[in-house]
Scaffold this motif. Structure first.
Motif, PDB file in Angstrom:
ATOM      1  N   VAL A   1       1.025  -1.324  -0.029  1.00  0.00           N
ATOM      2  CA  VAL A   1       0.056   0.046   0.082  1.00  0.00           C
ATOM      3  C   VAL A   1       0.719   1.289   0.082  1.00  0.00           C
ATOM      4  O   VAL A   1       0.369   2.189  -0.720  1.00  0.00           O
ATOM      5  CB  VAL A   1      -1.208   0.021   1.157  1.00  0.00           C
ATOM      6  N   GLY A   2       2.027   1.072   0.656  1.00  0.00           N
ATOM      7  CA  GLY A   2       2.801   2.397   0.704  1.00  0.00           C
ATOM      8  C   GLY A   2       3.474   2.694  -0.524  1.00  0.00           C
ATOM      9  O   GLY A   2       3.613   3.733  -1.208  1.00  0.00           O
ATOM     10  N   VAL A   3       3.858   1.603  -1.416  1.00  0.00           N
ATOM     11  CA  VAL A   3       4.566   1.693  -2.553  1.00  0.00           C
ATOM     12  C   VAL A   3       3.533   2.266  -3.510  1.00  0.00           C
ATOM     13  O   VAL A   3       3.885   3.003  -4.453  1.00  0.00           O
ATOM     14  CB  VAL A   3       5.268   0.559  -3.126  1.00  0.00           C
ATOM     15  N   ALA A   4       2.256   1.476  -3.426  1.00  0.00           N
ATOM     16  CA  ALA A   4       1.156   1.949  -4.208  1.00  0.00           C
ATOM     17  C   ALA A   4       0.691   3.387  -4.282  1.00  0.00           C
ATOM     18  O   ALA A   4       0.235   3.957  -5.411  1.00  0.00           O
ATOM     19  CB  ALA A   4       0.007   1.114  -3.966  1.00  0.00           C
ATOM     20  N   TYR A   5       0.859   3.911  -3.123  1.00  0.00           N
ATOM     21  CA  TYR A   5       0.381   4.969  -2.858  1.00  0.00           C
ATOM     22  C   TYR A   5       1.462   6.249  -3.527  1.00  0.00           C
ATOM     23  O   TYR A   5       1.178   6.982  -4.089  1.00  0.00           O
ATOM     24  CB  TYR A   5       0.231   5.322  -1.378  1.00  0.00           C
ATOM     25  N   TRP A   6       2.676   5.837  -3.267  1.00  0.00           N
ATOM     26  CA  TRP A   6       3.772   6.465  -3.981  1.00  0.00           C
ATOM     27  C   TRP A   6       3.933   6.696  -5.418  1.00  0.00           C
ATOM     28  O   TRP A   6       3.725   7.631  -6.051  1.00  0.00           O
ATOM     29  CB  TRP A   6       5.117   5.932  -3.369  1.00  0.00           C
ATOM     30  N   LEU A   7       3.453   5.580  -6.156  1.00  0.00           N
ATOM     31  CA  LEU A   7       3.332   5.580  -7.455  1.00  0.00           C
ATOM     32  C   LEU A   7       2.271   6.018  -7.958  1.00  0.00           C
ATOM     33  O   LEU A   7       2.092   6.924  -9.284  1.00  0.00           O
ATOM     34  CB  LEU A   7       3.287   4.020  -7.889  1.00  0.00           C
ATOM     35  N   ALA A   8       1.179   6.006  -7.192  1.00  0.00           N
ATOM     36  CA  ALA A   8      -0.176   6.740  -7.771  1.00  0.00           C
ATOM     37  C   ALA A   8      -0.151   8.409  -7.259  1.00  0.00           C
ATOM     38  O   ALA A   8      -0.728   8.922  -8.187  1.00  0.00           O
ATOM     39  CB  ALA A   8      -1.495   6.059  -6.869  1.00  0.00           C
ATOM     40  N   ARG A   9       0.539   8.747  -6.457  1.00  0.00           N
ATOM     41  CA  ARG A   9       0.649  10.415  -6.266  1.00  0.00           C
ATOM     42  C   ARG A   9       1.645  11.071  -6.793  1.00  0.00           C
ATOM     43  O   ARG A   9       1.589  12.193  -6.556  1.00  0.00           O
ATOM     44  CB  ARG A   9       0.345  10.479  -4.922  1.00  0.00           C
TER      45      ARG A   9
ATOM     46  N   ALA B   1      -4.081  -1.920  -5.058  1.00  0.00           N
ATOM     47  CA  ALA B   1      -4.068  -0.842  -4.237  1.00  0.00           C
ATOM     48  C   ALA B   1      -3.560   0.362  -5.158  1.00  0.00           C
ATOM     49  O   ALA B   1      -4.270   1.455  -4.901  1.00  0.00           O
ATOM     50  CB  ALA B   1      -2.725  -0.902  -3.207  1.00  0.00           C
ATOM     51  N   ARG B   2      -2.970   0.243  -6.034  1.00  0.00           N
ATOM     52  CA  ARG B   2      -2.644   1.640  -7.043  1.00  0.00           C
ATOM     53  C   ARG B   2      -3.767   1.887  -7.702  1.00  0.00           C
ATOM     54  O   ARG B   2      -4.296   2.917  -7.881  1.00  0.00           O
ATOM     55  CB  ARG B   2      -1.254   1.180  -7.820  1.00  0.00           C
ATOM     56  N   ALA B   3      -4.550   0.821  -8.197  1.00  0.00           N
ATOM     57  CA  ALA B   3      -5.883   1.015  -8.926  1.00  0.00           C
ATOM     58  C   ALA B   3      -7.007   1.826  -7.974  1.00  0.00           C
ATOM     59  O   ALA B   3      -7.187   2.668  -8.569  1.00  0.00           O
ATOM     60  CB  ALA B   3      -6.436  -0.049  -9.614  1.00  0.00           C
ATOM     61  N   ALA B   4      -6.911   1.305  -6.902  1.00  0.00           N
ATOM     62  CA  ALA B   4      -7.866   1.810  -6.204  1.00  0.00           C
ATOM     63  C   ALA B   4      -7.673   3.307  -5.423  1.00  0.00           C
ATOM     64  O   ALA B   4      -8.474   4.268  -5.679  1.00  0.00           O
ATOM     65  CB  ALA B   4      -7.927   0.882  -4.863  1.00  0.00           C
ATOM     66  N   LEU B   5      -6.476   3.440  -5.317  1.00  0.00           N
ATOM     67  CA  LEU B   5      -5.846   4.891  -4.892  1.00  0.00           C
ATOM     68  C   LEU B   5      -6.020   5.812  -6.179  1.00  0.00           C
ATOM     69  O   LEU B   5      -6.207   6.927  -5.995  1.00  0.00           O
ATOM     70  CB  LEU B   5      -4.402   4.841  -4.501  1.00  0.00           C
ATOM     71  N   GLU B   6      -5.799   5.410  -7.442  1.00  0.00           N
ATOM     72  CA  GLU B   6      -5.903   6.314  -8.674  1.00  0.00           C
ATOM     73  C   GLU B   6      -7.273   6.606  -8.775  1.00  0.00           C
ATOM     74  O   GLU B   6      -7.442   7.602  -9.473  1.00  0.00           O
ATOM     75  CB  GLU B   6      -4.984   5.575  -9.881  1.00  0.00           C
ATOM     76  N   ASN B   7      -8.191   5.816  -8.372  1.00  0.00           N
ATOM     77  CA  ASN B   7      -9.716   6.341  -8.661  1.00  0.00           C
ATOM     78  C   ASN B   7     -10.173   7.057  -7.609  1.00  0.00           C
ATOM     79  O   ASN B   7     -11.410   7.414  -7.652  1.00  0.00           O
ATOM     80  CB  ASN B   7     -10.459   4.726  -8.569  1.00  0.00           C
ATOM     81  N   VAL B   8      -9.363   7.312  -6.355  1.00  0.00           N
ATOM     82  CA  VAL B   8      -9.812   8.227  -5.586  1.00  0.00           C
ATOM     83  C   VAL B   8      -9.744   9.679  -6.231  1.00  0.00           C
ATOM     84  O   VAL B   8      -8.822  10.087  -6.733  1.00  0.00           O
ATOM     85  CB  VAL B   8      -8.903   8.389  -4.306  1.00  0.00           C
TER      86      VAL B   8
END
Length: 223
Positions: free
Chosen positions: A27-35, A108-115
């Motif tokens: 989740v940490g890496v996914a948030y970093w890549l998404a943002r 996680a990346r897909a979910a965070l990018e949809n926010v």
């Protein structure tokens, strides 16, 4: 059948540890890549997704190069702290974590990018810091996709075989996980035990997949 419960308990322990580690790392890496947008972002994503497509034996070899007795990390741990990871349940956790990591990362990346980023920006305007924005805005809106990825990662970690066998071996009661126990039972001609173990793995994985499918984000208008 009593011998089936020991590898089951070990597999559950390994899978839970691997899932917990992936909750933090994935989740940490996914948030970093998404943002964050930067040159080579997709290359980083591709490299982190490699465990999903590489043969398990290749992953096992890489792990031996890193955490083996002659590996750069393994030798340092042994010389500095007397820690030897090879042929331990901790090595099985490391293998399961790496193999299941892409499932959490992608979900996680897909979910965070949809926010909606406007909701996050509104929270910042109201004075929330980045950590508060993540825990109070991003995470509550993306939790279904993240949890679905964690369930898939748990199932994948529960059934991990190739990389685990290379770095943890098959020591009954110590490193013999459920999938390895199936292999050993078949090799020993213990068909009843193998069938029982397969039933446990199959039932658990079906339940997890149903749960992940129910949690997966849906498009509006679909049920």
């Amino acid at each position: 059948m009593e011998s089936a419960w020991i590898p089951l308990a070990l597999s559950l322990k390994v899978a839970l540890w691997a899932t917990g580690l992936n909750l933090l790392l994935g989740v940490g890496v996914a948030y970093w890549l998404a943002r964050h947008r930067f040159a080579g972002r997709e290359l980083v994503d591709a490299l982190l997704t490699l465990p999903m497509v590489l043969p398990p034996t290749v992953l096992g070899y890489y792990l031996l190069v890193v955490i083996g007795s002659n590996g750069w990390l393994g030798r340092w741990l042994d010389e500095s702290f007397g820690i030897n990871l090879i042929f331990t349940w901790q090595a099985a956790v490391i293998a399961a974590t790496i193999v299941a990591f892409p499932l959490v990362l992608k979900s996680a990346r897909a979910a965070l990018e949809n926010v909606d980023p406007q909701l996050e920006q509104a929270a910042r305007v109201l004075g929330l810091g980045e950590a508060a924005v993540f825990f109070r805005v991003s995470l509550p809106l993306a939790w279904r996709g993240i949890l679905a990825g964690l369930l898939l990662a748990f199932a994948r970690a529960l059934g991990e075989f190739g990389a685990t066998l290379m770095v943890a071996g098959s020591i009954p009661g110590r490193t013999q996980t459920l999938s390895i126990a199936v292999y050993e039972a078949v090799q020993a001609g213990q068909d009843d035990l193998a069938a029982f173990l397969v039933m446990i793995i199959s039932t658990t994985c079906v339940a997890v997949l149903l749960g992940a499918g129910w949690l997966a984000p849906r498009r509006p208008g679909l049920r």
